[in-house]
Scaffold this motif. Structure first.
Motif, PDB file in Angstrom:
ATOM      1  N   GLY A  82       1.137  -1.375  -0.056  1.00  0.00           N
ATOM      2  CA  GLY A  82      -0.166   0.069  -0.045  1.00  0.00           C
ATOM      3  C   GLY A  82       0.993   1.258   0.224  1.00  0.00           C
ATOM      4  N   TYR A  83       1.659   0.829   0.514  1.00  0.00           N
ATOM      5  CA  TYR A  83       2.653   2.477   0.691  1.00  0.00           C
ATOM      6  C   TYR A  83       3.290   2.710  -0.223  1.00  0.00           C
ATOM      7  N   LEU A  84       4.592   1.220  -1.126  1.00  0.00           N
ATOM      8  CA  LEU A  84       4.631   1.576  -2.637  1.00  0.00           C
ATOM      9  C   LEU A  84       3.845   2.808  -3.347  1.00  0.00           C
ATOM     10  N   GLN A  85       2.495   2.105  -3.406  1.00  0.00           N
ATOM     11  CA  GLN A  85       1.588   2.247  -3.376  1.00  0.00           C
ATOM     12  C   GLN A  85       1.208   3.405  -4.089  1.00  0.00           C
ATOM     13  N   MET A  86       1.061   3.891  -2.601  1.00  0.00           N
ATOM     14  CA  MET A  86       0.993   5.568  -2.839  1.00  0.00           C
ATOM     15  C   MET A  86       2.596   6.587  -3.017  1.00  0.00           C
ATOM     16  N   THR A  87       3.561   5.770  -2.881  1.00  0.00           N
ATOM     17  CA  THR A  87       5.170   6.221  -3.686  1.00  0.00           C
ATOM     18  C   THR A  87       4.535   7.253  -4.560  1.00  0.00           C
ATOM     19  N   LYS A  88       4.447   5.303  -5.046  1.00  0.00           N
ATOM     20  CA  LYS A  88       3.967   5.738  -6.602  1.00  0.00           C
ATOM     21  C   LYS A  88       3.426   6.775  -7.539  1.00  0.00           C
ATOM     22  N   GLY A  89       1.942   7.138  -6.509  1.00  0.00           N
ATOM     23  CA  GLY A  89       1.047   7.848  -6.797  1.00  0.00           C
ATOM     24  C   GLY A  89       2.126   9.409  -7.080  1.00  0.00           C
ATOM     25  N   LEU A  90       2.709   9.499  -5.604  1.00  0.00           N
ATOM     26  CA  LEU A  90       3.857  10.306  -6.033  1.00  0.00           C
ATOM     27  C   LEU A  90       4.712  11.250  -6.589  1.00  0.00           C
ATOM     28  N   MET A  91       5.633  10.714  -7.178  1.00  0.00           N
ATOM     29  CA  MET A  91       6.169  10.593  -8.442  1.00  0.00           C
ATOM     30  C   MET A  91       5.476  11.548  -9.290  1.00  0.00           C
ATOM     31  N   PRO A  92       4.811  11.281 -10.216  1.00  0.00           N
ATOM     32  CA  PRO A  92       4.469  13.073 -11.001  1.00  0.00           C
ATOM     33  C   PRO A  92       5.036  13.992  -9.918  1.00  0.00           C
ATOM     34  N   VAL A  93       4.604  14.322  -8.399  1.00  0.00           N
ATOM     35  CA  VAL A  93       4.282  15.609  -7.968  1.00  0.00           C
ATOM     36  C   VAL A  93       5.854  15.992  -7.568  1.00  0.00           C
ATOM     37  N   LEU A  94       7.280  14.880  -7.336  1.00  0.00           N
ATOM     38  CA  LEU A  94       8.097  14.594  -6.944  1.00  0.00           C
ATOM     39  C   LEU A  94       8.901  15.337  -8.611  1.00  0.00           C
ATOM     40  N   GLU A  95       8.733  14.917  -9.806  1.00  0.00           N
ATOM     41  CA  GLU A  95       9.162  15.271 -10.802  1.00  0.00           C
ATOM     42  C   GLU A  95       9.201  16.739 -11.125  1.00  0.00           C
ATOM     43  N   ALA A  96       7.992  17.377 -11.168  1.00  0.00           N
ATOM     44  CA  ALA A  96       7.704  18.408 -10.976  1.00  0.00           C
ATOM     45  C   ALA A  96       8.530  19.348  -9.535  1.00  0.00           C
ATOM     46  N   ALA A  97       8.300  18.250  -8.227  1.00  0.00           N
ATOM     47  CA  ALA A  97       9.391  19.228  -7.421  1.00  0.00           C
ATOM     48  C   ALA A  97      10.752  19.293  -7.726  1.00  0.00           C
ATOM     49  N   LEU A  98      11.751  17.569  -8.441  1.00  0.00           N
ATOM     50  CA  LEU A  98      12.749  17.736  -8.889  1.00  0.00           C
ATOM     51  C   LEU A  98      12.931  19.387 -10.583  1.00  0.00           C
ATOM     52  N   ALA A  99      12.348  19.690 -11.023  1.00  0.00           N
ATOM     53  CA  ALA A  99      12.080  20.349 -12.278  1.00  0.00           C
ATOM     54  C   ALA A  99      12.303  21.674 -11.719  1.00  0.00           C
ATOM     55  N   ASP A 100      11.375  21.684 -10.270  1.00  0.00           N
ATOM     56  CA  ASP A 100      12.115  23.363  -9.684  1.00  0.00           C
ATOM     57  C   ASP A 100      13.033  23.375  -9.516  1.00  0.00           C
ATOM     58  N   LEU A 101      13.808  22.224  -8.981  1.00  0.00           N
ATOM     59  CA  LEU A 101      14.667  22.488  -8.260  1.00  0.00           C
ATOM     60  C   LEU A 101      15.920  23.051  -8.736  1.00  0.00           C
ATOM     61  N   CYS A 102      15.820  21.550 -10.210  1.00  0.00           N
ATOM     62  CA  CYS A 102      17.027  22.020 -10.838  1.00  0.00           C
ATOM     63  C   CYS A 102      16.911  23.365 -11.827  1.00  0.00           C
ATOM     64  N   ALA A 103      15.054  24.340 -11.728  1.00  0.00           N
ATOM     65  CA  ALA A 103      15.604  25.444 -12.059  1.00  0.00           C
ATOM     66  C   ALA A 103      16.202  26.912 -11.114  1.00  0.00           C
ATOM     67  N   LYS A 104      15.649  26.749  -9.966  1.00  0.00           N
ATOM     68  CA  LYS A 104      15.983  27.357  -8.718  1.00  0.00           C
ATOM     69  C   LYS A 104      17.812  27.235  -8.679  1.00  0.00           C
TER      70      LYS A 104
END
Length: 124
Positions: free
Chosen positions: A33-55
């Motif tokens: 169940g935790y794995l499934q929640m983590t997978k759901g977080l991946m698009p948010v993390l991808e956007a966060a990583l792009a934001d970190l990279c830009a900053k």
């Protein structure tokens, strides 16, 4: 250099996942169940990583949705949870130390990406 950079990301991510598994196990949440929640977080993390990279590229750490002072809550809560449950919290300790260093340098109002500058300074 890219191997080291990717290993840094992979080991940090996998350790974070394992630590999350410990929390979930202690709270009777199935690992799958935790794995499934983590997978759901991946698009948010991808956007966060792009934001970190830009900053990091622009060195603009002023514009933020959550300051370092806000982010400090996460490792503090994790450390408190671990202490309460007798779980090793050495994974969260350096996270809090990095944020504390930024706050002591009066940078707590800046974005999480500012930790890039703190990390570049080396251990203190």
């Amino acid at each position: 250099a890219t191997d080291i950079a990717l290993l840094s990301f992979a080991t940090g991510s996998m350790l974070a996942f394992l630590h999350g598994c410990i929390v979930c196990e202690a709270e009777n949440i199935p690992a799958n169940g935790y794995l499934q929640m983590t997978k759901g977080l991946m698009p948010v993390l991808e956007a966060a990583l792009a934001d970190l990279c830009a900053k990091v590229q622009s060195k603009d750490y002023e514009n933020t949705q959550a300051t370092l002072a806000t982010w400090a809550v996460a490792p503090r809560e994790l450390i408190a949870w671990c202490a309460k449950h007798g779980v090793d919290h050495t994974f969260a300790d350096p996270q809090l130390r990095l944020i504390d260093r930024a706050e002591k340098a009066s940078k707590g109002q800046l974005d999480f990406a500012y930790l890039f500058e703190i990390l570049k300074q080396g251990a203190r």
